[in-house]
Scaffold this motif. Sequence first.
Motif, PDB file in Angstrom:
ATOM      1  N   GLU A  48       6.513  10.104   0.306  1.00  0.00           N
ATOM      2  CA  GLU A  48       6.623  10.059   1.767  1.00  0.00           C
ATOM      3  C   GLU A  48       5.524  10.886   2.430  1.00  0.00           C
ATOM      4  O   GLU A  48       5.021  10.522   3.490  1.00  0.00           O
ATOM      5  CB  GLU A  48       7.997  10.554   2.217  1.00  0.00           C
ATOM      6  CG  GLU A  48       9.118   9.594   1.883  1.00  0.00           C
ATOM      7  CD  GLU A  48      10.497  10.163   2.167  1.00  0.00           C
ATOM      8  OE1 GLU A  48      10.621  11.367   2.523  1.00  0.00           O
ATOM      9  OE2 GLU A  48      11.473   9.399   2.020  1.00  0.00           O
ATOM     10  N   ARG A  49       5.146  12.016   1.810  1.00  0.00           N
ATOM     11  CA  ARG A  49       4.083  12.862   2.369  1.00  0.00           C
ATOM     12  C   ARG A  49       2.719  12.181   2.267  1.00  0.00           C
ATOM     13  O   ARG A  49       1.856  12.389   3.101  1.00  0.00           O
ATOM     14  CB  ARG A  49       4.027  14.206   1.635  1.00  0.00           C
ATOM     15  CG  ARG A  49       5.050  15.200   2.120  1.00  0.00           C
ATOM     16  CD  ARG A  49       4.776  16.589   1.580  1.00  0.00           C
ATOM     17  NE  ARG A  49       5.054  16.717   0.164  1.00  0.00           N
ATOM     18  CZ  ARG A  49       6.242  16.966  -0.366  1.00  0.00           C
ATOM     19  NH1 ARG A  49       7.281  17.120   0.408  1.00  0.00           N
ATOM     20  NH2 ARG A  49       6.404  17.081  -1.668  1.00  0.00           N
ATOM     21  N   GLU A  50       2.514  11.419   1.195  1.00  0.00           N
ATOM     22  CA  GLU A  50       1.239  10.738   0.981  1.00  0.00           C
ATOM     23  C   GLU A  50       1.495   9.254   0.715  1.00  0.00           C
ATOM     24  O   GLU A  50       1.409   8.790  -0.419  1.00  0.00           O
ATOM     25  CB  GLU A  50       0.504  11.371  -0.200  1.00  0.00           C
ATOM     26  CG  GLU A  50       0.153  12.830   0.036  1.00  0.00           C
ATOM     27  CD  GLU A  50      -0.617  13.427  -1.108  1.00  0.00           C
ATOM     28  OE1 GLU A  50      -1.543  12.771  -1.629  1.00  0.00           O
ATOM     29  OE2 GLU A  50      -0.281  14.552  -1.508  1.00  0.00           O
ATOM     30  N   PRO A  51       1.820   8.510   1.780  1.00  0.00           N
ATOM     31  CA  PRO A  51       2.145   7.087   1.586  1.00  0.00           C
ATOM     32  C   PRO A  51       0.930   6.269   1.172  1.00  0.00           C
ATOM     33  O   PRO A  51      -0.208   6.599   1.508  1.00  0.00           O
ATOM     34  CB  PRO A  51       2.657   6.650   2.957  1.00  0.00           C
ATOM     35  CG  PRO A  51       2.089   7.631   3.907  1.00  0.00           C
ATOM     36  CD  PRO A  51       1.907   8.905   3.164  1.00  0.00           C
ATOM     37  N   ARG A  52       1.204   5.229   0.433  1.00  0.00           N
ATOM     38  CA  ARG A  52       0.152   4.304   0.005  1.00  0.00           C
ATOM     39  C   ARG A  52       0.035   3.224   1.068  1.00  0.00           C
ATOM     40  O   ARG A  52       1.006   2.545   1.384  1.00  0.00           O
ATOM     41  CB  ARG A  52       0.544   3.686  -1.337  1.00  0.00           C
ATOM     42  CG  ARG A  52      -0.421   2.699  -1.885  1.00  0.00           C
ATOM     43  CD  ARG A  52      -1.278   3.380  -2.920  1.00  0.00           C
ATOM     44  NE  ARG A  52      -2.326   2.499  -3.364  1.00  0.00           N
ATOM     45  CZ  ARG A  52      -2.648   2.330  -4.621  1.00  0.00           C
ATOM     46  NH1 ARG A  52      -1.971   2.945  -5.552  1.00  0.00           N
ATOM     47  NH2 ARG A  52      -3.644   1.561  -4.949  1.00  0.00           N
ATOM     48  N   ALA A  53      -1.161   3.056   1.621  1.00  0.00           N
ATOM     49  CA  ALA A  53      -1.367   2.068   2.672  1.00  0.00           C
ATOM     50  C   ALA A  53      -1.803   0.746   2.050  1.00  0.00           C
ATOM     51  O   ALA A  53      -2.587   0.706   1.111  1.00  0.00           O
ATOM     52  CB  ALA A  53      -2.426   2.560   3.642  1.00  0.00           C
ATOM     53  N   MET A  54      -1.280  -0.331   2.613  1.00  0.00           N
ATOM     54  CA  MET A  54      -1.694  -1.667   2.185  1.00  0.00           C
ATOM     55  C   MET A  54      -3.049  -1.964   2.806  1.00  0.00           C
ATOM     56  O   MET A  54      -3.245  -1.782   4.007  1.00  0.00           O
ATOM     57  CB  MET A  54      -0.692  -2.722   2.656  1.00  0.00           C
ATOM     58  CG  MET A  54       0.549  -2.748   1.848  1.00  0.00           C
ATOM     59  SD  MET A  54       0.176  -3.486   0.274  1.00  0.00           S
ATOM     60  CE  MET A  54       1.572  -4.521   0.079  1.00  0.00           C
ATOM     61  N   THR A  55      -3.978  -2.400   1.998  1.00  0.00           N
ATOM     62  CA  THR A  55      -5.288  -2.775   2.519  1.00  0.00           C
ATOM     63  C   THR A  55      -5.546  -4.238   2.219  1.00  0.00           C
ATOM     64  O   THR A  55      -5.237  -4.729   1.136  1.00  0.00           O
ATOM     65  CB  THR A  55      -6.408  -1.917   1.880  1.00  0.00           C
ATOM     66  OG1 THR A  55      -6.345  -2.050   0.469  1.00  0.00           O
ATOM     67  CG2 THR A  55      -6.261  -0.455   2.257  1.00  0.00           C
ATOM     68  N   GLN A  56      -6.104  -4.904   3.193  1.00  0.00           N
ATOM     69  CA  GLN A  56      -6.421  -6.324   3.038  1.00  0.00           C
ATOM     70  C   GLN A  56      -7.764  -6.438   2.347  1.00  0.00           C
ATOM     71  O   GLN A  56      -8.728  -5.769   2.709  1.00  0.00           O
ATOM     72  CB  GLN A  56      -6.483  -6.997   4.403  1.00  0.00           C
ATOM     73  CG  GLN A  56      -6.860  -8.444   4.331  1.00  0.00           C
ATOM     74  CD  GLN A  56      -5.722  -9.325   4.784  1.00  0.00           C
ATOM     75  OE1 GLN A  56      -4.825  -8.862   5.443  1.00  0.00           O
ATOM     76  NE2 GLN A  56      -5.773 -10.569   4.423  1.00  0.00           N
ATOM     77  N   THR A  57      -7.827  -7.279   1.339  1.00  0.00           N
ATOM     78  CA  THR A  57      -9.097  -7.506   0.653  1.00  0.00           C
ATOM     79  C   THR A  57      -9.449  -8.995   0.763  1.00  0.00           C
ATOM     80  O   THR A  57      -8.594  -9.847   0.744  1.00  0.00           O
ATOM     81  CB  THR A  57      -9.014  -7.122  -0.837  1.00  0.00           C
ATOM     82  OG1 THR A  57      -7.983  -7.871  -1.446  1.00  0.00           O
ATOM     83  CG2 THR A  57      -8.734  -5.641  -0.983  1.00  0.00           C
ATOM     84  N   ASN A  58     -10.714  -9.256   0.905  1.00  0.00           N
ATOM     85  CA  ASN A  58     -11.232 -10.616   0.953  1.00  0.00           C
ATOM     86  C   ASN A  58     -12.223 -10.777  -0.197  1.00  0.00           C
ATOM     87  O   ASN A  58     -13.439 -10.615   0.006  1.00  0.00           O
ATOM     88  CB  ASN A  58     -11.892 -10.905   2.295  1.00  0.00           C
ATOM     89  CG  ASN A  58     -10.911 -10.851   3.420  1.00  0.00           C
ATOM     90  OD1 ASN A  58      -9.773 -11.287   3.280  1.00  0.00           O
ATOM     91  ND2 ASN A  58     -11.316 -10.284   4.566  1.00  0.00           N
ATOM     92  N   PRO A  59     -11.723 -11.060  -1.383  1.00  0.00           N
ATOM     93  CA  PRO A  59     -12.650 -11.162  -2.520  1.00  0.00           C
ATOM     94  C   PRO A  59     -13.546 -12.405  -2.396  1.00  0.00           C
ATOM     95  O   PRO A  59     -13.099 -13.472  -1.996  1.00  0.00           O
ATOM     96  CB  PRO A  59     -11.728 -11.274  -3.717  1.00  0.00           C
ATOM     97  CG  PRO A  59     -10.450 -11.767  -3.178  1.00  0.00           C
ATOM     98  CD  PRO A  59     -10.362 -11.305  -1.763  1.00  0.00           C
ATOM     99  N   THR A  60     -14.790 -12.212  -2.719  1.00  0.00           N
ATOM    100  CA  THR A  60     -15.729 -13.330  -2.765  1.00  0.00           C
ATOM    101  C   THR A  60     -16.356 -13.342  -4.156  1.00  0.00           C
ATOM    102  O   THR A  60     -16.838 -12.320  -4.635  1.00  0.00           O
ATOM    103  CB  THR A  60     -16.821 -13.205  -1.690  1.00  0.00           C
ATOM    104  OG1 THR A  60     -17.478 -11.956  -1.861  1.00  0.00           O
ATOM    105  CG2 THR A  60     -16.233 -13.277  -0.294  1.00  0.00           C
ATOM    106  N   TYR A  61     -16.311 -14.465  -4.769  1.00  0.00           N
ATOM    107  CA  TYR A  61     -16.853 -14.610  -6.116  1.00  0.00           C
ATOM    108  C   TYR A  61     -18.070 -15.522  -6.049  1.00  0.00           C
ATOM    109  O   TYR A  61     -18.057 -16.570  -5.429  1.00  0.00           O
ATOM    110  CB  TYR A  61     -15.799 -15.205  -7.051  1.00  0.00           C
ATOM    111  CG  TYR A  61     -14.572 -14.350  -7.163  1.00  0.00           C
ATOM    112  CD1 TYR A  61     -14.560 -13.209  -7.941  1.00  0.00           C
ATOM    113  CD2 TYR A  61     -13.413 -14.681  -6.449  1.00  0.00           C
ATOM    114  CE1 TYR A  61     -13.440 -12.406  -8.023  1.00  0.00           C
ATOM    115  CE2 TYR A  61     -12.288 -13.897  -6.531  1.00  0.00           C
ATOM    116  CZ  TYR A  61     -12.306 -12.764  -7.328  1.00  0.00           C
ATOM    117  OH  TYR A  61     -11.188 -11.977  -7.413  1.00  0.00           O
ATOM    118  N   MET A  62     -19.086 -15.111  -6.712  1.00  0.00           N
ATOM    119  CA  MET A  62     -20.307 -15.914  -6.743  1.00  0.00           C
ATOM    120  C   MET A  62     -20.642 -16.325  -8.142  1.00  0.00           C
ATOM    121  O   MET A  62     -20.406 -15.780  -9.091  1.00  0.00           O
ATOM    122  CB  MET A  62     -21.464 -15.145  -6.134  1.00  0.00           C
ATOM    123  CG  MET A  62     -21.224 -14.861  -4.693  1.00  0.00           C
ATOM    124  SD  MET A  62     -22.702 -14.097  -4.049  1.00  0.00           S
ATOM    125  CE  MET A  62     -22.132 -13.709  -2.452  1.00  0.00           C
TER     126      MET A  62
END
Length: 86
Positions: A72-86
């Motif tokens: 609770e003191r150090e919550p994990r934030a959800m981050t949006q990722t947009n992977p691009t593969y080449m």
Amino acid sequence: MQQKPYFCPNCRSNRVKFSVISNYSQRFLKDAITGEVQEMSEPAPIEQAEPEIQCLVCSFVGNELRFIKQAEREPRAMTQTNPTYM
């Protein structure tokens, strides 16, 4: 056990690998002279007010609430990722 995130308060790197520690009591009778076990009962779980949790990264053991409060003191934030593969 509560359905809340954990975070190890000791190593502060583990959020996923844990084990719960259970205690059992098993009665037995021994011969006073030979030390041979003569009778043994079935193991019975010992009731605990709060489960003890072990971090499987650093082996720290503490009560469940400690792991929950750290998360609770150090919550994990959800981050949006947009992977691009080449």
